[in-house]
Design a protein around this motif. Structure first.
Motif, PDB file in Angstrom:
ATOM      1  N   THR A  81      40.588  30.452  40.388  1.00 14.21           N
ATOM      2  CA  THR A  81      41.429  30.301  39.204  1.00 14.21           C
ATOM      3  C   THR A  81      40.723  31.057  38.083  1.00 14.21           C
ATOM      4  O   THR A  81      39.570  30.768  37.770  1.00 14.21           O
ATOM      5  N   VAL A 127      44.605  32.814  41.186  1.00 12.69           N
ATOM      6  CA  VAL A 127      45.720  32.226  40.465  1.00 12.69           C
ATOM      7  C   VAL A 127      45.285  32.201  39.004  1.00 12.69           C
ATOM      8  O   VAL A 127      44.173  31.782  38.690  1.00 12.69           O
ATOM      9  N   TRP A 140      52.887  29.814  40.254  1.00 11.25           N
ATOM     10  CA  TRP A 140      51.606  29.789  40.968  1.00 11.25           C
ATOM     11  C   TRP A 140      51.735  29.242  42.383  1.00 11.25           C
ATOM     12  O   TRP A 140      51.026  29.681  43.280  1.00 11.25           O
TER      13      TRP A 140
END
Length: 155
Positions: A81, A127, A140
């Motif tokens: 992330t 992501v 996502w």
């Protein structure tokens, strides 16, 4: 194995688990602070996920990966992330992939540590997180679904 400070990585890990289980693959999700890196359960593939902080994996994940003790040739994937690209304040243009690569080194640093141990990468992606604490980028779940579809599954 994920490191998640604000819960974004945990949500991505759970979505990955959901997607893989839909393909008939059993997945166990672990927060790195809750499992010992030298005592990882046996698996066909290990997925490591870390948020990016100042272009690097967070310290807990860096320490975890340095201590991981897996056999050379063990397969792994990365699904991180990372902060969403922001437009330049002067031009309003988003940075190119090459420009981002100079500053965002989360996956390259994780790969460097794991490949130095002889592990073999099968897939990687990120992501994006739209703010410091979230939320995750729009769509996502589809990005995680696409990533999961690229993971080879043994019959």
């Amino acid at each position: 194995m994920h490191a998640s400070k604000y819960g974004n990585g945990a949500m991505v890990a759970e979505e990955f688990k959901h997607q893989m289980e839909a393909r008939g693959v059993a997945v166990s999700v672990h927060q790195v602070r809750d499992i010992r890196p030298k005592e990882l359960p046996a698996a066909d593939l290990y997925l490591f996920s870390s948020p990016g902080r100042m272009g690097r994996p967070i310290g807990g994940m860096r320490r975890f990966l340095r201590k991981v003790d897996l056999a050379p040739g063990t397969r792994y994937a990365l699904l991180t992330t990372e902060g969403a690209p922001q437009p330049d304040k002067d031009t309003g243009k988003l940075p190119t992939e090459e420009e981002r690569a100079r500053h965002e080194r989360v996956r390259p640093l994780m790969n460097e540590t794991l490949q130095a141990k002889g592990l073999s990468e099968v897939a990687e992606d990120a992501v994006f997180v739209t703010g410091t604490k979230g939320p995750l980028e729009e769509g996502w779940q589809h990005k995680v679904e696409d990533f999961a579809s690229r993971i080879p599954v043994e019959p």
